[in-house]
Design a protein around this motif. Sequence first.
Motif, PDB file in Angstrom:
ATOM      1  N   LEU A 194       0.828  -1.206   0.000  1.00  0.00           N
ATOM      2  CA  LEU A 194       0.000   0.000   0.000  1.00  0.00           C
ATOM      3  C   LEU A 194       0.861   1.253   0.000  1.00  0.00           C
ATOM      4  CD1 LEU A 194      -2.542  -1.474   2.514  1.00  0.00           C
ATOM      5  CD2 LEU A 194      -2.984  -0.958   0.102  1.00  0.00           C
ATOM      6  N   PRO A 195       0.480   2.264  -0.793  1.00  0.00           N
ATOM      7  CA  PRO A 195       1.373   3.405  -1.004  1.00  0.00           C
ATOM      8  C   PRO A 195       1.355   4.453   0.111  1.00  0.00           C
ATOM      9  CG  PRO A 195      -0.577   3.636  -2.369  1.00  0.00           C
ATOM     10  CD  PRO A 195      -0.678   2.301  -1.703  1.00  0.00           C
ATOM     11  N   THR A 196       0.307   4.479   0.936  1.00  0.00           N
ATOM     12  CA  THR A 196       0.233   5.507   1.983  1.00  0.00           C
ATOM     13  C   THR A 196      -0.246   4.890   3.290  1.00  0.00           C
ATOM     14  OG1 THR A 196      -2.086   6.047   1.564  1.00  0.00           O
ATOM     15  CG2 THR A 196      -0.450   7.243   0.253  1.00  0.00           C
ATOM     16  N   MET A 197       0.051   5.570   4.406  1.00  0.00           N
ATOM     17  CA  MET A 197      -0.420   5.114   5.718  1.00  0.00           C
ATOM     18  C   MET A 197      -1.943   5.159   5.778  1.00  0.00           C
ATOM     19  SD  MET A 197       2.017   3.987   7.622  1.00  0.00           S
ATOM     20  CE  MET A 197       1.342   4.003   9.276  1.00  0.00           C
TER      21      MET A 197
ATOM     22  N   TYR B 268      10.326   6.504  17.391  1.00  0.00           N
ATOM     23  CA  TYR B 268      10.695   6.549  15.979  1.00  0.00           C
ATOM     24  C   TYR B 268      10.979   7.983  15.541  1.00  0.00           C
ATOM     25  CZ  TYR B 268      10.274   6.776  10.953  1.00  0.00           C
ATOM     26  OH  TYR B 268      10.521   7.045   9.635  1.00  0.00           O
ATOM     27  N   GLU B 269      12.142   8.207  14.978  1.00  0.00           N
ATOM     28  CA  GLU B 269      12.503   9.557  14.518  1.00  0.00           C
ATOM     29  C   GLU B 269      12.084   9.759  13.067  1.00  0.00           C
ATOM     30  OE1 GLU B 269      16.615  10.788  15.402  1.00  0.00           O
ATOM     31  OE2 GLU B 269      16.477   9.443  17.141  1.00  0.00           O
ATOM     32  N   THR B 270      11.369  10.861  12.835  1.00  0.00           N
ATOM     33  CA  THR B 270      10.885  11.197  11.498  1.00  0.00           C
ATOM     34  C   THR B 270      11.981  11.042  10.449  1.00  0.00           C
ATOM     35  OG1 THR B 270       9.286  12.760  12.408  1.00  0.00           O
ATOM     36  CG2 THR B 270       9.875  13.080  10.108  1.00  0.00           C
ATOM     37  N   ASP B 271      11.618  10.398   9.343  1.00  0.00           N
ATOM     38  CA  ASP B 271      12.487  10.223   8.170  1.00  0.00           C
ATOM     39  C   ASP B 271      13.652   9.251   8.368  1.00  0.00           C
ATOM     40  OD1 ASP B 271      10.869  11.872   6.697  1.00  0.00           O
ATOM     41  OD2 ASP B 271      12.071  13.667   7.075  1.00  0.00           O
TER      42      ASP B 271
ATOM     43  N   GLY C  64       0.831   3.315  13.767  1.00  0.00           N
ATOM     44  CA  GLY C  64       1.747   4.436  13.615  1.00  0.00           C
ATOM     45  C   GLY C  64       2.848   4.067  12.631  1.00  0.00           C
ATOM     46  N   GLY C  65       3.368   5.053  11.954  1.00  0.00           N
ATOM     47  CA  GLY C  65       4.477   4.740  11.063  1.00  0.00           C
ATOM     48  C   GLY C  65       4.699   5.788  10.004  1.00  0.00           C
ATOM     49  N   GLN C  66       5.557   5.432   9.088  1.00  0.00           N
ATOM     50  CA  GLN C  66       5.889   6.352   8.004  1.00  0.00           C
ATOM     51  C   GLN C  66       6.270   5.538   6.765  1.00  0.00           C
ATOM     52  OE1 GLN C  66       9.302   8.954   8.654  1.00  0.00           O
ATOM     53  NE2 GLN C  66       8.608  10.364   7.058  1.00  0.00           N
ATOM     54  N   ILE C  67       5.737   5.942   5.633  1.00  0.00           N
ATOM     55  CA  ILE C  67       6.127   5.351   4.358  1.00  0.00           C
ATOM     56  C   ILE C  67       6.963   6.381   3.619  1.00  0.00           C
ATOM     57  CG2 ILE C  67       5.263   4.521   2.120  1.00  0.00           C
ATOM     58  CD1 ILE C  67       2.875   3.329   3.646  1.00  0.00           C
ATOM     59  N   LYS C  68       8.054   5.922   3.045  1.00  0.00           N
ATOM     60  CA  LYS C  68       9.011   6.828   2.369  1.00  0.00           C
ATOM     61  C   LYS C  68       8.269   7.794   1.446  1.00  0.00           C
ATOM     62  CE  LYS C  68      13.596   6.578   0.302  1.00  0.00           C
ATOM     63  NZ  LYS C  68      14.656   5.705  -0.200  1.00  0.00           N
ATOM     64  N   GLY C  69       8.566   9.085   1.581  1.00  0.00           N
ATOM     65  CA  GLY C  69       7.900  10.079   0.745  1.00  0.00           C
ATOM     66  C   GLY C  69       6.732  10.761   1.434  1.00  0.00           C
ATOM     67  N   GLU C  70       6.247  10.141   2.506  1.00  0.00           N
ATOM     68  CA  GLU C  70       5.139  10.701   3.298  1.00  0.00           C
ATOM     69  C   GLU C  70       5.672  11.191   4.643  1.00  0.00           C
ATOM     70  OE1 GLU C  70       0.742   9.068   3.186  1.00  0.00           O
ATOM     71  OE2 GLU C  70       2.146   7.750   4.201  1.00  0.00           O
ATOM     72  N   ALA C  71       4.822  11.969   5.360  1.00  0.00           N
ATOM     73  CA  ALA C  71       5.121  12.305   6.749  1.00  0.00           C
ATOM     74  C   ALA C  71       4.679  11.138   7.645  1.00  0.00           C
ATOM     75  CB  ALA C  71       4.386  13.581   7.135  1.00  0.00           C
ATOM     76  N   PRO C  72       5.212  11.045   8.858  1.00  0.00           N
ATOM     77  CA  PRO C  72       4.726  10.026   9.789  1.00  0.00           C
ATOM     78  C   PRO C  72       3.246  10.244  10.090  1.00  0.00           C
ATOM     79  CG  PRO C  72       6.763  10.986  10.610  1.00  0.00           C
ATOM     80  CD  PRO C  72       6.297  11.849   9.462  1.00  0.00           C
ATOM     81  N   GLU C  73       2.563   9.145  10.367  1.00  0.00           N
ATOM     82  CA  GLU C  73       1.130   9.231  10.669  1.00  0.00           C
ATOM     83  C   GLU C  73       0.804   8.345  11.865  1.00  0.00           C
ATOM     84  OE1 GLU C  73      -0.969  11.213   9.487  1.00  0.00           O
ATOM     85  OE2 GLU C  73      -0.293  11.813   7.488  1.00  0.00           O
ATOM     86  N   LEU C  74      -0.294   8.712  12.536  1.00  0.00           N
ATOM     87  CA  LEU C  74      -0.778   7.904  13.657  1.00  0.00           C
ATOM     88  C   LEU C  74      -2.290   7.806  13.540  1.00  0.00           C
ATOM     89  CD1 LEU C  74      -0.319   6.496  16.436  1.00  0.00           C
ATOM     90  CD2 LEU C  74      -0.492   8.770  17.481  1.00  0.00           C
ATOM     91  N   TYR C  75      -2.809   6.583  13.482  1.00  0.00           N
ATOM     92  CA  TYR C  75      -4.246   6.360  13.322  1.00  0.00           C
ATOM     93  C   TYR C  75      -4.782   5.486  14.445  1.00  0.00           C
ATOM     94  CZ  TYR C  75      -4.009   8.044   8.474  1.00  0.00           C
ATOM     95  OH  TYR C  75      -3.843   8.809   7.354  1.00  0.00           O
TER      96      TYR C  75
END
Lengths: 262, 262
Positions: A78-81, A198-201, A117-128
């Motif tokens: 999946l391409p986005t959080m 987890y540190e952003t990026d 929670g997490g981050q996919i390369k190219g996106e900002a971190p997200e928490l749902y």
Amino acid sequence: MTYCLGIKTHFGLVMAADSLTNAGVDYVSKVQKLFDFSRPGERVILISNAGNLSMTQNVLTLVRRDIKNQAENDIYDLPTMFEVAQYLGKRVRDVADQNRNWMQQDKIDFSCSFLLGGQIKGEAPELYMIYSQGNFLRATKETPYLQIGEIKYGKPILDRTISYETQLDDAAKCALLSLDSTMKSNISVGPPINMVMYETDSLEIVHQVKFFDADPYLNKIRQSWEQSVKQAFQQLPSPDWQRVDTREQEDNWLSPSNIIPD
Amino acid sequence: MTYCLGIKTHFGLVMAADSLTNAGVDYVSKVQKLFDFSRPGERVILISNAGNLSMTQNVLTLVRRDIKNQAENDIYDLPTMFEVAQYLGKRVRDVADQNRNWMQQDKIDFSCSFLLGGQIKGEAPELYMIYSQGNFLRATKETPYLQIGEIKYGKPILDRTISYETQLDDAAKCALLSLDSTMKSNISVGPPINMVMYETDSLEIVHQVKFFDADPYLNKIRQSWEQSVKQAFQQLPSPDWQRVDTREQEDNWLSPSNIIPD
């Protein structure tokens, strides 16, 4: 019972979870509730769960089976959080579909919830946060944390200290204190505590820790915290007490006399 | 919603209550929930209430009517606080008897609860909590506080700071912070806040205070508290993070890989 929380700040994510599960007070076990599905360098995906264990285990089993079978649209495709959250919600609905009627007819609480929670390369971190019904919401700058399970005891410390600008280290300490407050007030929430920072990026998890019962660090921060809290009391000004003579009942706002019915 | 608490220490009693009541989120009113029934020099009796307002108002009306009618065994006749608690429980049962069936058939929550604090000359101060069913329990040295209503948000601060040896002034500040934490997390708990501090064997209420919305003192202690909490964070040691390489999934406790089903 369970308590899991996630914090999303400008600097990254903190996720933490306790490990107790119980069916009644006379059947208590330990079970891990925070899982790392990351692919370092490409995506970080952390999932924690609360609620009915048969439901949450089933959901995570389906997630893992999709990965194993390299199913179309597993969490690595999946391409986005946002779409990962949708996918997780879909899996929650699948498990609910299979079990809901059977559980409802015996009035068994089938509710469950997840933090993602997490981050996919190219996106900002997200928490749902994903609900029992498969719908979900997202942490924002205004409310940068989400909680599932036994959420009330640990909320005041978050409300007083966490903002989107909080440093990650402080957010992690706050998460531990929030868990500690909850464990102190509800014995069905307890160690081991799993926590990830987890540190952003960075796109990989390098900060993780597991605290067992009577962990020296947990004891140390609890003691340090309670000492600070007591010192803080000393610094608070005393209230400006009204020295009302209760014998003059008419002038006394506390008096019940003026509302004695006829 | 409501939050009331009572603290009994070696030095006396503190009782505090918020003043919001609501039927749904679209009907919110203010109503006093802490009342002083003292007869200075002879007995101090403080009562606060939570739960269904029609039930709690009725109970207190019966209590006041007994006083007005100089009924046998009104709260001024009873020789001990234990018997005052029994009497209050009896009045709760009377009101429940009159209303329970009508409310239950429409699934209306008729539950209510009371805190009863005070001292009768010749006895030590006592603090009781009376349930909807009229039974009651008593604060002890081990657990010197009792809460009714929305109790969870304000409990951690009590658990970390209050003991039977706590000074009254500190207990009062703690009660305010406990209320403040609750108001911050649940908007259906709110000012005015009524608070009373009673010194053992004084047999009269001379310390009472009422805080309205945006009270400068409340703002001051909230600010001072939040500043202290943030400073306390700085003093906490950081956890000893395990720097685990998540690429070595086998050695990673967070890894879901070892429980992927066949």
